[in-house]
Design a protein around this motif. Sequence first.
Motif, PDB file in Angstrom:
ATOM      1  N   LEU A 135     -41.106  -1.686  12.841  1.00 35.82           N
ATOM      2  CA  LEU A 135     -40.680  -2.927  12.422  1.00 35.82           C
ATOM      3  C   LEU A 135     -39.353  -2.802  11.671  1.00 35.82           C
ATOM      4  O   LEU A 135     -38.514  -3.580  11.851  1.00 35.82           O
ATOM      5  N   GLY A 136     -39.162  -1.795  10.976  1.00 38.71           N
ATOM      6  CA  GLY A 136     -37.981  -1.479  10.212  1.00 38.71           C
ATOM      7  C   GLY A 136     -36.844  -1.189  11.449  1.00 38.71           C
ATOM      8  O   GLY A 136     -35.653  -1.741  11.318  1.00 38.71           O
ATOM      9  N   ALA A 137     -37.291  -0.540  12.505  1.00 43.91           N
ATOM     10  CA  ALA A 137     -36.194  -0.419  13.604  1.00 43.91           C
ATOM     11  C   ALA A 137     -35.838  -1.633  14.319  1.00 43.91           C
ATOM     12  O   ALA A 137     -34.745  -2.019  14.582  1.00 43.91           O
ATOM     13  N   VAL A 138     -36.918  -2.546  14.628  1.00 42.82           N
ATOM     14  CA  VAL A 138     -36.610  -3.812  15.103  1.00 42.82           C
ATOM     15  C   VAL A 138     -35.459  -4.724  14.157  1.00 42.82           C
ATOM     16  O   VAL A 138     -34.693  -5.306  14.486  1.00 42.82           O
ATOM     17  N   ILE A 139     -35.687  -4.783  12.686  1.00 44.27           N
ATOM     18  CA  ILE A 139     -35.039  -5.480  11.854  1.00 44.27           C
ATOM     19  C   ILE A 139     -33.495  -4.845  11.888  1.00 44.27           C
ATOM     20  O   ILE A 139     -32.562  -5.546  12.100  1.00 44.27           O
ATOM     21  N   LEU A 140     -33.250  -3.581  11.864  1.00 49.04           N
ATOM     22  CA  LEU A 140     -32.071  -2.875  11.869  1.00 49.04           C
ATOM     23  C   LEU A 140     -31.164  -3.202  13.328  1.00 49.04           C
ATOM     24  O   LEU A 140     -29.807  -3.536  13.416  1.00 49.04           O
ATOM     25  N   ALA A 141     -31.834  -3.268  14.262  1.00 51.34           N
ATOM     26  CA  ALA A 141     -31.510  -3.769  15.725  1.00 51.34           C
ATOM     27  C   ALA A 141     -30.955  -5.019  15.608  1.00 51.34           C
ATOM     28  O   ALA A 141     -30.130  -5.453  16.291  1.00 51.34           O
ATOM     29  N   ARG A 142     -31.753  -5.891  15.352  1.00 58.85           N
ATOM     30  CA  ARG A 142     -31.610  -7.466  14.897  1.00 58.85           C
ATOM     31  C   ARG A 142     -30.075  -7.540  14.578  1.00 58.85           C
ATOM     32  O   ARG A 142     -29.361  -8.238  14.516  1.00 58.85           O
ATOM     33  N   GLU A 143     -30.153  -6.948  13.303  1.00 58.53           N
ATOM     34  CA  GLU A 143     -28.889  -7.185  12.365  1.00 58.53           C
ATOM     35  C   GLU A 143     -27.817  -6.609  12.912  1.00 58.53           C
ATOM     36  O   GLU A 143     -26.526  -7.041  12.637  1.00 58.53           O
ATOM     37  N   ALA A 144     -27.881  -5.350  14.032  1.00 53.26           N
ATOM     38  CA  ALA A 144     -26.384  -4.791  14.453  1.00 53.26           C
ATOM     39  C   ALA A 144     -26.309  -5.478  15.485  1.00 53.26           C
ATOM     40  O   ALA A 144     -24.905  -5.623  15.970  1.00 53.26           O
ATOM     41  N   VAL A 145     -27.011  -6.587  16.226  1.00 56.80           N
ATOM     42  CA  VAL A 145     -26.635  -7.377  17.210  1.00 56.80           C
ATOM     43  C   VAL A 145     -25.871  -8.616  16.561  1.00 56.80           C
ATOM     44  O   VAL A 145     -26.228  -9.460  15.991  1.00 56.80           O
ATOM     45  N   PRO A 146     -24.441  -8.824  17.052  1.00 61.06           N
ATOM     46  CA  PRO A 146     -23.955 -10.117  16.393  1.00 61.06           C
ATOM     47  C   PRO A 146     -24.331 -11.471  17.182  1.00 61.06           C
ATOM     48  O   PRO A 146     -24.765 -11.318  18.182  1.00 61.06           O
ATOM     49  N   THR A 147     -24.518 -12.349  16.158  1.00 59.04           N
ATOM     50  CA  THR A 147     -24.982 -13.552  16.661  1.00 59.04           C
ATOM     51  C   THR A 147     -23.912 -14.604  17.018  1.00 59.04           C
ATOM     52  O   THR A 147     -22.911 -14.432  16.661  1.00 59.04           O
ATOM     53  N   ALA A 148     -24.270 -15.272  18.143  1.00 59.41           N
ATOM     54  CA  ALA A 148     -23.365 -16.317  18.497  1.00 59.41           C
ATOM     55  C   ALA A 148     -23.462 -17.406  17.741  1.00 59.41           C
ATOM     56  O   ALA A 148     -24.347 -18.084  17.094  1.00 59.41           O
ATOM     57  N   HIS A 149     -22.199 -18.041  17.535  1.00 58.62           N
ATOM     58  CA  HIS A 149     -22.159 -19.132  16.517  1.00 58.62           C
ATOM     59  C   HIS A 149     -21.927 -20.417  17.345  1.00 58.62           C
ATOM     60  O   HIS A 149     -21.079 -20.566  18.308  1.00 58.62           O
TER      61      HIS A 149
END
Length: 119
Positions: free
Chosen positions: A105-119
């Motif tokens: 779960l920690g790895a998934v959260i870090l990966a999600r935070e590392a990917v820029p989101t499209a606005h």
Amino acid sequence: MLELDFSGRALDRLADSLGAGRCPGLAAAAERPGPARDALTARADELARHLVTCCLLLDPQRVVLVGGVAGNALIRGLLGERMAAVLPYPPEVVLSRFADDAALLGAVILAREAVPTAH
């Protein structure tokens, strides 16, 4: 540094040296007085000393343990007893609801935070 003495691998090595197989065998053997209990108690004492230091600094209401080793009731009990003996307001020692999946779960959260989101 606690990983060297109290991780699952470290306890597997300790269990092997005592002829108890792996960590679950060590925990089972430690239910009775003898070398396995003495060795596991010494390791729990070391971990408890570090947790007490953290608790004196932070004063948490709860200490949440994660991982296979933490799932053992004897280990949680030893830690709780040691902390209750020296802390004026000992925290509750519990097993995480995500004990088996915490790292994932920690790895998934870090990966999600590392990917820029499209606005």
